[in-house]
Design a protein around this motif. Sequence first.
Motif, PDB file in Angstrom:
ATOM      1  N   ASN A   3       0.847  -1.200   0.000  1.00  0.00           N
ATOM      2  CA  ASN A   3       0.000   0.000   0.000  1.00  0.00           C
ATOM      3  C   ASN A   3       0.881   1.249   0.000  1.00  0.00           C
ATOM      4  O   ASN A   3       2.050   1.202   0.369  1.00  0.00           O
ATOM      5  N   TYR A   4       0.282   2.380  -0.419  1.00  0.00           N
ATOM      6  CA  TYR A   4       0.938   3.688  -0.396  1.00  0.00           C
ATOM      7  C   TYR A   4       2.282   3.628  -1.137  1.00  0.00           C
ATOM      8  O   TYR A   4       3.355   3.694  -0.552  1.00  0.00           O
ATOM      9  N   VAL A   5       2.172   3.515  -2.446  1.00  0.00           N
ATOM     10  CA  VAL A   5       3.320   3.285  -3.315  1.00  0.00           C
ATOM     11  C   VAL A   5       3.795   4.597  -3.931  1.00  0.00           C
ATOM     12  O   VAL A   5       2.996   5.374  -4.464  1.00  0.00           O
ATOM     13  N   ASP A   6       5.102   4.847  -3.852  1.00  0.00           N
ATOM     14  CA  ASP A   6       5.710   6.067  -4.396  1.00  0.00           C
ATOM     15  C   ASP A   6       6.097   5.808  -5.855  1.00  0.00           C
ATOM     16  O   ASP A   6       7.060   5.095  -6.145  1.00  0.00           O
ATOM     17  N   VAL A   7       5.335   6.407  -6.787  1.00  0.00           N
ATOM     18  CA  VAL A   7       5.520   6.141  -8.217  1.00  0.00           C
ATOM     19  C   VAL A   7       5.621   7.461  -8.980  1.00  0.00           C
ATOM     20  O   VAL A   7       4.907   8.420  -8.687  1.00  0.00           O
ATOM     21  N   GLU A   8       6.519   7.484  -9.950  1.00  0.00           N
ATOM     22  CA  GLU A   8       6.595   8.618 -10.879  1.00  0.00           C
ATOM     23  C   GLU A   8       6.391   8.089 -12.294  1.00  0.00           C
ATOM     24  O   GLU A   8       7.065   7.158 -12.720  1.00  0.00           O
ATOM     25  N   ILE A   9       5.446   8.699 -13.018  1.00  0.00           N
ATOM     26  CA  ILE A   9       5.274   8.349 -14.417  1.00  0.00           C
ATOM     27  C   ILE A   9       5.983   9.398 -15.263  1.00  0.00           C
ATOM     28  O   ILE A   9       6.064  10.574 -14.890  1.00  0.00           O
ATOM     29  N   GLN A  10       6.514   8.977 -16.414  1.00  0.00           N
ATOM     30  CA  GLN A  10       7.292   9.858 -17.282  1.00  0.00           C
ATOM     31  C   GLN A  10       6.904   9.593 -18.737  1.00  0.00           C
ATOM     32  O   GLN A  10       6.746   8.439 -19.129  1.00  0.00           O
ATOM     33  N   LEU A  11       6.764  10.657 -19.496  1.00  0.00           N
ATOM     34  CA  LEU A  11       6.415  10.541 -20.908  1.00  0.00           C
ATOM     35  C   LEU A  11       7.316  11.463 -21.720  1.00  0.00           C
ATOM     36  O   LEU A  11       7.371  12.666 -21.452  1.00  0.00           O
ATOM     37  N   ALA A  12       8.042  10.898 -22.706  1.00  0.00           N
ATOM     38  CA  ALA A  12       8.954  11.690 -23.527  1.00  0.00           C
ATOM     39  C   ALA A  12       8.176  12.654 -24.416  1.00  0.00           C
ATOM     40  O   ALA A  12       7.181  12.280 -25.039  1.00  0.00           O
ATOM     41  N   VAL A  13       8.637  13.918 -24.459  1.00  0.00           N
ATOM     42  CA  VAL A  13       7.962  14.949 -25.251  1.00  0.00           C
ATOM     43  C   VAL A  13       8.980  15.729 -26.062  1.00  0.00           C
ATOM     44  O   VAL A  13      10.183  15.732 -25.775  1.00  0.00           O
ATOM     45  N   SER A  14       8.495  16.419 -27.096  1.00  0.00           N
ATOM     46  CA  SER A  14       9.330  17.289 -27.930  1.00  0.00           C
ATOM     47  C   SER A  14       8.994  18.736 -27.627  1.00  0.00           C
ATOM     48  O   SER A  14       7.819  19.094 -27.490  1.00  0.00           O
ATOM     49  N   GLY A  15      10.011  19.591 -27.528  1.00  0.00           N
ATOM     50  CA  GLY A  15       9.781  20.998 -27.231  1.00  0.00           C
ATOM     51  C   GLY A  15      10.083  21.310 -25.783  1.00  0.00           C
ATOM     52  O   GLY A  15      10.607  20.471 -25.035  1.00  0.00           O
TER      53      GLY A  15
END
Length: 272
Positions: free
Chosen positions: A180-192
Motif C-alpha cells: 500500500n501507499y506506493v511512491d511512483v513517478e510516471i514519465q512521458l517523452a515529449v518534444s519541445g
Amino acid sequence: MFKIGDFSKLSKISIRMLRHYDEIGLLTPTHINKINGYRYYSANQLSTTNRIRALKDMGFSLSSIKEILTEYNDRESLIRYLNIHYSQVREHLEDTQKKLLKIETTMERIGRTDIMKNYDVTIKDFAPKYMMTLRKTIPTYQDEGMLWHQLFSETKGHNVQVDVPNYSKAVFYDVGYKENYVDVEIQLAVSGNYKDTENVKFRTVPSVTAATAIVKGNFNQLTDACEAIGNWISDNNYDVDGPMFNIYHIGPGQDSNSDNWVTEVCFPVRKK
C-alpha cells in the motif's frame, strides 16, 4: 546476494513480509551479517517467492504453504493437493471466483513447466530524455492509471507534443516492494519545452544503465521477468543501482487488448 530491499523489489514481497517469513521459517535469508543483522538473499530464492505468492493468492495460509513447499515438492503430489483444494473451493463458488482462477492457472503452468517462457535479459544504456513527469503516492500498484489520467488532464490544452514512437515509463521509488501507499513517478517523452503545471514537471531524465527484459502480454508476467533479471544480475556480478522502472512500449493507452501489450522491465545496475 541481494540486500533485503533489492530482493524485496525483485520478488514483489514487502520487507515487512520477508522478515515475517523468516520468523516463521517459511523463507530464511541465505546470510545474516552477525555484526549489523542485515539480511541477504540469493537469486535462486526468487522462484520460491513466486511459488509462495501463487499459493497465497489461491487462499492457502502461510502454515499450509510451508507444508506444501516441504512435503509436496514434486509435480504429481502438488497437483493432487491442488485438486483437493479445488474441490473445496467449488463449494463456495460465489465467494471464491478469483481463487478458482488462480488455481486453474497454476495447475496449467505446472503441466507445462518444461516449456515455460524464458526471458532474454540484456544490459542497456538509456540516454537522457526530456520528459513530462508526475510523481505521487498511490494506494496500490494497480492504481497507476490514476496518475496517467491526471497527467493528461492537467496538461490538456498545453499543446504538448508527445515523442513518436511512444516512450512512457513508471519509476518505483520505494526501497522495497510495498502493498500500500506506493511512491511512483510516471514519465512521458515529449518534444519541445514547456512550463510546469501544479503537479506535472518537465525535466531531462538522466542516463541510466539497466538490466532489462521484454514482456509481451498482460502485466501478470512481470513477476517472471523480475526473476529472470534477478538471476542475470547475480550470475553476471552486478548490483542493483537505483529504483526499478517499467517502459510501456505498447500499453493500455495504445491498445485495449492486453495480449498486444509490450513492457520492458528495467533494473538499474552497476558492475561490482
